[in-house]
Design a protein around this motif. Structure first.
Motif, mmCIF file in Angstrom:
data_model
loop_
_atom_site.group_PDB
_atom_site.id
_atom_site.type_symbol
_atom_site.label_atom_id
_atom_site.label_comp_id
_atom_site.label_asym_id
_atom_site.label_seq_id
_atom_site.Cartn_x
_atom_site.Cartn_y
_atom_site.Cartn_z
ATOM 1 N N MET A 193 0.827 -1.200 0.000
ATOM 2 C CA MET A 193 0.000 0.000 0.000
ATOM 3 C C MET A 193 0.867 1.257 0.000
ATOM 4 O O MET A 193 0.589 2.229 -0.721
ATOM 5 C CB MET A 193 -0.922 -0.004 1.224
ATOM 6 N N LYS A 194 1.936 1.238 0.789
ATOM 7 C CA LYS A 194 2.803 2.410 0.860
ATOM 8 C C LYS A 194 3.613 2.584 -0.423
ATOM 9 O O LYS A 194 3.880 3.717 -0.851
ATOM 10 C CB LYS A 194 3.704 2.312 2.087
ATOM 11 N N ALA A 195 3.983 1.482 -1.062
ATOM 12 C CA ALA A 195 4.686 1.581 -2.341
ATOM 13 C C ALA A 195 3.784 2.206 -3.398
ATOM 14 O O ALA A 195 4.200 3.068 -4.187
ATOM 15 C CB ALA A 195 5.163 0.199 -2.786
ATOM 16 N N PHE A 196 2.533 1.775 -3.409
ATOM 17 C CA PHE A 196 1.574 2.348 -4.350
ATOM 18 C C PHE A 196 1.384 3.836 -4.077
ATOM 19 O O PHE A 196 1.368 4.659 -4.994
ATOM 20 C CB PHE A 196 0.244 1.609 -4.236
ATOM 21 N N SER A 197 1.221 4.188 -2.779
ATOM 22 C CA SER A 197 1.008 5.596 -2.418
ATOM 23 C C SER A 197 2.186 6.457 -2.840
ATOM 24 O O SER A 197 2.013 7.607 -3.290
ATOM 25 C CB SER A 197 0.787 5.721 -0.900
ATOM 26 N N GLY A 198 3.393 5.900 -2.721
ATOM 27 C CA GLY A 198 4.577 6.660 -3.105
ATOM 28 C C GLY A 198 4.665 6.919 -4.589
ATOM 29 O O GLY A 198 5.311 7.884 -5.023
ATOM 30 N N SER A 199 4.039 6.062 -5.397
ATOM 31 C CA SER A 199 4.083 6.212 -6.846
ATOM 32 C C SER A 199 2.828 6.853 -7.421
ATOM 33 O O SER A 199 2.738 7.080 -8.623
ATOM 34 C CB SER A 199 4.259 4.831 -7.506
ATOM 35 N N TYR A 200 1.878 7.142 -6.541
ATOM 36 C CA TYR A 200 0.569 7.589 -7.008
ATOM 37 C C TYR A 200 0.620 9.039 -7.485
ATOM 38 O O TYR A 200 1.211 9.916 -6.842
ATOM 39 C CB TYR A 200 -0.449 7.448 -5.880
ATOM 40 N N VAL A 201 -0.023 9.277 -8.599
ATOM 41 C CA VAL A 201 -0.199 10.630 -9.123
ATOM 42 C C VAL A 201 -1.667 10.999 -8.952
ATOM 43 O O VAL A 201 -2.540 10.292 -9.455
ATOM 44 C CB VAL A 201 0.186 10.711 -10.609
ATOM 45 N N PRO A 202 -1.988 12.047 -8.192
ATOM 46 C CA PRO A 202 -3.390 12.395 -7.958
ATOM 47 C C PRO A 202 -4.189 12.465 -9.246
ATOM 48 O O PRO A 202 -3.765 13.068 -10.229
ATOM 49 C CB PRO A 202 -3.292 13.778 -7.292
ATOM 50 N N GLY A 203 -5.323 11.785 -9.228
ATOM 51 C CA GLY A 203 -6.199 11.793 -10.394
ATOM 52 C C GLY A 203 -5.803 10.796 -11.456
ATOM 53 O O GLY A 203 -6.471 10.662 -12.470
ATOM 54 N N GLN A 204 -4.716 10.056 -11.236
ATOM 55 C CA GLN A 204 -4.256 9.090 -12.238
ATOM 56 C C GLN A 204 -4.018 7.768 -11.535
ATOM 57 O O GLN A 204 -3.054 7.616 -10.798
ATOM 58 C CB GLN A 204 -2.960 9.550 -12.905
ATOM 59 N N LEU A 205 -4.926 6.808 -11.726
ATOM 60 C CA LEU A 205 -4.793 5.529 -11.050
ATOM 61 C C LEU A 205 -3.632 4.756 -11.640
ATOM 62 O O LEU A 205 -3.515 4.573 -12.843
ATOM 63 C CB LEU A 205 -6.082 4.716 -11.199
ATOM 64 N N VAL A 206 -2.764 4.285 -10.779
ATOM 65 C CA VAL A 206 -1.604 3.492 -11.193
ATOM 66 C C VAL A 206 -1.695 2.147 -10.510
ATOM 67 O O VAL A 206 -1.675 2.071 -9.282
ATOM 68 C CB VAL A 206 -0.280 4.198 -10.798
ATOM 69 N N SER A 207 -1.834 1.078 -11.241
ATOM 70 C CA SER A 207 -1.963 -0.239 -10.631
ATOM 71 C C SER A 207 -0.601 -0.762 -10.225
ATOM 72 O O SER A 207 0.436 -0.379 -10.778
ATOM 73 C CB SER A 207 -2.603 -1.225 -11.627
ATOM 74 N N ALA A 208 -0.604 -1.659 -9.270
ATOM 75 C CA ALA A 208 0.649 -2.251 -8.808
ATOM 76 C C ALA A 208 1.324 -3.032 -9.936
ATOM 77 O O ALA A 208 2.549 -3.111 -10.009
ATOM 78 C CB ALA A 208 0.380 -3.171 -7.617
ATOM 79 N N GLU A 209 0.491 -3.591 -10.836
ATOM 80 C CA GLU A 209 1.073 -4.379 -11.928
ATOM 81 C C GLU A 209 1.881 -3.515 -12.886
ATOM 82 O O GLU A 209 2.769 -3.988 -13.586
ATOM 83 C CB GLU A 209 -0.045 -5.085 -12.693
#
Length: 692
Positions: free
Chosen positions: A639-655
Motif C-alpha cells: 500500500m505504501k509503495a503504491f502511495s509513493g508512486s501515485y499521481v493524484p487523479g491518475q490511477l496506477v496499478s501495482a502491476e
C-alpha cells in the motif's frame, strides 16, 4: 517468579487491608497458589501455610522490586497512588462526602478518584476558562444501563436533567449508557438523587470496578437468545455491584433504596467454597481495594457482534444446542482497547477463548475471572493493570488454570458458533410480537436541539421504553404499528433522515467526546469526525468509489480508545493537535485488531493521504471485498509503495509499477540489511539506490 511477600495489616473495618507481594493467597483458598514451594518464608519464620490459616489474611498481587541480594531487607512494594486512596476511603466514602460539602467549585484529587466509582469524572471545560481565573470546573455523570435498557420514566428523567442540571444535551456512549455533561458541583447531589429515585443508577459506571455490562440490545422477540443475553447482563451487573452502601451514604445521606435480588445471584456472590471472598467484609468480592483497574463485560448472541464483545475483559456468547435450546455460554477473557503512544508495552487486544460453561455455572465463572484479576492484576503501574496484560504475560493456558482454581471446576472446550457480523439495528423493524421497533441514528451519540425535543415528544406521548446501542444510537421499542406514521413524521420534521439518506460511513462511525471536556483528549473526535467523513467521501468519489462502498470509521481524541478505533476498518487516534495516528485492518465483523499504519497525519493533509489508499482499494480489490478485508489481504508495504508512486487523479496499478531484477546474492544481502535495520525491502532498496 519471585516468592517475596509481606504480611497484611488490618483496617478499621476488621478486614485485611492490602499486603503486597508477587504471590496471591486467600484464606480457605486451598489451591490458589501456582508455586510448588509450600514453605516460603514470610516475615520471620511463618510459612504461607500458617499465614493462610489466619482469618484476616489477604495477600494481593503487585509487582515487587527484586532484591539486590538475599542479605538486604525486603523493600516495600511499589503501589500506585490510586491504590492508597482506595484503601483509605472506607469503601469509597471519604473524602468525597466531605469534599461535596465545601463551597469550592471543585473537589480534591483524592475525592475525584472516588467520584469515578460513583459514576462520573470531574472535568474542566477548556473553552470556557476566563483569563486569570483558572479552570472552569464541571462534572460528568454516567449511568449504569445493563444491556442499554432504559425505562420510559428514566428516559424522561434524563432528558429533564440534561436541561435543568446539564448543558442541554444527552450523550449516548459506546457502552450503552448516558453521559450527562456540564453539571456544576452545587447540583451534583440533587442530580444523583433524582436519577436514583427514578429507577436509575450510576454506581460503578467509572472507576476500578466492573463497568456497565453491555449486551446485544436487539428487541427481536422471535430470537429468545437476545432476551437471554440481556437478562444475563442485568444479572452480572447485580452480581458485581458494590455492596457497602457507600453510594447511598454519599448521595442520599444514608437513605437506603430497597431492591429485590434473585436468590441465585446472592448465593453466587456469597459463595466462598473456593476461597474467592473477603469473609466478613462490606465488599465480599472487591474487598477494600476493589480491582486493579476498570473491568468490562459484554454479552452477545450467536452471529451478532454489535457490541464488539471481544474488546471486553470478559466476552460471553450464548450457546444453544442443535435444537435451539439454551444450554450455556462461551467465555472469552483478556480484551481491552487502551494503550499509550510510544509505549510498546501497551496495546489493544481481543479476548482469548477460555472455554464453555453450562448456564448454571456462568455467575461462578465470571466471579472466578474477576477474582483472578483482583488478586494477580498489577497494582503498581496502572498502564499495565488491565486483565489483558495478565492474560498476555501468563498465557491463556496458565490464566485458565489459575481461574479454574477459583471456579472450582474445569472449563469445557469452546462450543462451535456461526460467523459473526455487525448489526446496526437502524430503521423500522418487526419486533416479533405484533409491535415494531425503530432504530434512530444519533451522530456520534450526541442528542441535542430539535431531534432531542422530538424524541422526548414521541417517547412521552406513547410511553415508549428505549434501548441504547453500543453504536451510540437509540432504539424506540414497543411501537404499535398504528403509531408508526406519526413517530416517523415527527422525527423527520425534526431533521432525522430516512435510513437510505444517511451517509453510509456516518451510519458505521463512532467518536468519543474528546475536546473540550475530556482531560485526556489531545485533539478533536466527536466534533471533528462529521466533517472528516464528508471529506473522505469526496475523496472516495474522486477515485471512483460509490455510495455502496462504505467503511467502518472510528475516531478518538487520545489513544485510550473509548470509541474502539482499534477494531474499526479505519481508526483515527489523536496523537497531537489536529493530528492522528491512522489504524487500518479491523474487520466489519469486529473480530480482529487493526494495525498502526501511519503516525502524525495532519487534518489538512487527509485528502492527499487517503486518495492513493482508496485508489488502491478501488483498483485491486476482489469482488465485493470490504475495505478491512482488502487491507488484511494486501501488505502495508504494498500500500505504501503504491502511495509513493501515485499521481493524484491518475490511477496506477501495482502491476504497472516499474520492476528491477537483481542477482540472488544481492537480494540476500538486501534481506539481511532490512532485517538488521528493522525496515522493509522497499525502504532498504530505496536507501541503497539513493546513496549511490
Amino acid at each position: 517468579m519471585s516468592t517475596t511477600a509481606t504480611s497484611s495489616t488490618t483496617n478499621n473495618t476488621g478486614v485485611a487491608a492490602a499486603s503486597w507481594g508477587k504471590l496471591s493467597f486467600r484464606r480457605s483458598h486451598q489451591n490458589a497458589t501456582t508455586t510448588n514451594n509450600k514453605n516460603v518464608k514470610v516475615r520471620g519464620q511463618q510459612t504461607l501455610k500458617q499465614l493462610r490459616r489466619r482469618s484476616n489474611l489477604t495477600i494481593v498481587n503487585v509487582a515487587t522490586p527484586s532484591k539486590k541480594s538475599s542479605a538486604e531487607p525486603p523493600k516495600e512494594p511499589k503501589r500506585s497512588a490510586v491504590e492508597i486512596i482506595k484503601e483509605n476511603s472506607d469503601f469509597l466514602r471519604h473524602p468525597l462526602i466531605e469534599q461535596l460539602a465545601t463551597p469550592e467549585t471543585f473537589i480534591s484529587e483524592d475525592a475525584a478518584q472516588l467520584y469515578k466509582f460513583h459514576g462520573g469524572y470531574q472535568q474542566d471545560d477548556r473553552e470556557k476558562r476566563s483569563f486569570g481565573e483558572g479552570k472552569f470546573y464541571q462534572f460528568m455523570m454516567r449511568t449504569k444501563q445493563p444491556a442499554g435498557l432504559v425505562s420510559n420514566k428514566l428516559y424522561l428523567t434524563m432528558d429533564d436533567l440534561a436541561n435543568t442540571h446539564g448543558n442541554g444535551t444527552l450523550r449516548l456512549t459506546t457502552r450503552q449508557t448516558y453521559q450527562l455533561h456540564g453539571i456544576l458541583k452545587q447540583d451534583l447531589k440533587q442530580t444523583f438523587r433524582t436519577v436514583i429515585q427514578n429507577m436509575g443508577s450510576t454506581l460503578g459506571a467509572c472507576g476500578d470496578i466492573n463497568r456497565n455490562v453491555t449486551a446485544a440490545p436487539c428487541p427481536d422477540k422471535k430470537n429468545p437468545s437476545y432476551e437471554i443475553a440481556q437478562t444475563l447482563a442485568l444479572d452480572i451487573a447485580e452480581l458485581l455491584a458494590p455492596q457497602s452502601g457507600a453510594y447511598y451514604d454519599v448521595w442520599l445521606d444514608g437513605e437506603q433504596v430497597m431492591t429485590v435480588e434473585k436468590p441465585e445471584i446472592t448465593k453466587a456472590r456469597m459463595d466462598n467454597s473456593n476461597g474467592t471472598n473477603f469473609e466478613g467484609s462490606q465488599e465480599p468480592i472487591y474487598g477494600s481495594l476493589f480491582l486493579p483497574r476498570k473491568f468490562k463485560i459484554g454479552v452477545t448472541v450467536p452471529g451478532d457482534n454489535h457490541i464488539d464483545f471481544l474488546s471486553n475483559d470478559i466476552g460471553i456468547c450464548v450457546v444453544n444446542d442443535a435444537g435451539g435450546k439454551h444450554v450455556g455460554y462461551n467465555v472469552y477473557a483478556g480484551g481491552g482497547m487502551g494503550r499509550s503512544h510510544r509505549n510498546n508495552e501497551t496495546f489493544p487486544r481481543i479476548a482469548s477463548p477460555i472455554g464453555y460453561v453450562d448456564k448454571d455455572d456462568i455467575f461462578y465463572a465470571v466471579k472466578a475471572i474477576v477474582c483472578t484479576q483482583r488478586d494477580y492484576g498489577r497494582r503498581d503501574d496502572r498502564k499495565q493493570s488491565r486483565l489483558k496484560y495478565l492474560v498476555h504475560s501468563w498465557g491463556v493456558e496458565k490464566f485458565t488454570s489459575v481461574t479454574e482454581q477459583y471456579f472450582g471446576k474445569k472449563f469445557q472446550p469452546i462450543a462451535p458458533l456461526p460467523e459473526f457480523e455487525f448489526k446496526s439495528y437502524l430503521g423500522w423493524n418487526d419486533q416479533g410480537d405484533g409491535k415494531l421497533w425503530y432504530g434512530v441514528h444519533v451522530q456520534n451519540g450526541r442528542l441535542r436541539g430539535e431531534l432531542k425535543k422530538a424524541l422526548r415528544l414521541v417517547i412521552e406521548r406513547y410511553e415508549l421504553p428505549v434501548r441504547l446501542t453500543a453504536q451510540q444510537d437509540l432504539l424506540l421499542c414497543d411501537v404499535d404499528p398504528k403509531w408508526k406514521d406519526d413517530i416517523h413524521q415527527t422525527l423527520k420534521n425534526a431533521g432525522l433522515k430516512d435510513l437510505d439518506d444517511i451517509e453510509p460511513n456516518d451510519q458505521l462511525s463512532m467518536a468519543c467526546p474528546a475536546l473540550p471536556l475530556c482531560g485526556l483528549a489531545i485533539t478533536e473526535a466527536e466534533r471533528g469526525l462529521p466533517d472528516i467523513n464528508k471529506r473522505l467521501r469526496e475523496v472516495m468519489e474522486t477515485v471512483g468509489l460509490t455510495k455502496s462502498d462504505d467503511i467502518m470509521i472510528r475516531m478518538t481524541g487520545c489513544p485510550n480508545g473509548c470509541a474502539r478505533p482499534y477494531m474499526a476498518e479505519l481508526g483515527f487516534v489523536g496523537d497531537g493537535p489536529n493530528s492522528y495516528q491512522i489504524w487500518l485492518g479491523g474487520t466489519r465483523n469486529l473480530t480482529g485488531i487493526a494495525r498502526a499504519y501511519e503516525d502524525k497525519v495532519k487534518v489538512d493533509d487527509l485528502e492527499t493521504f487517503f486518495e492513493p489508499i482508496f485508489a488502491y482499494w478501488k483498483q485491486n480489490r476482489n469482488s465485493g471485498e470490504e475495505f478491512g478485508q482488502f487491507v488484511n489481504r494486501v501488505s502495508f508495504e504494498e500500500m505504501k509503495a503504491f502511495s509513493g508512486s501515485y499521481v493524484p487523479g491518475q490511477l496506477v496499478s501495482a502491476e504497472r509499477l516499474p520492476r528491477v531484477m537483481v542477482e540472488r546474492a544481492a537480494l540476500d544481502k538486501l534481506i539481511k540489511y532490512a532485517e538488521e535495520n528493522n525496515t522493509t525491502l522497499t525502504a532498504a532498496a530505496t536507501k541503497a539506490i539513493m546513496d549511490l
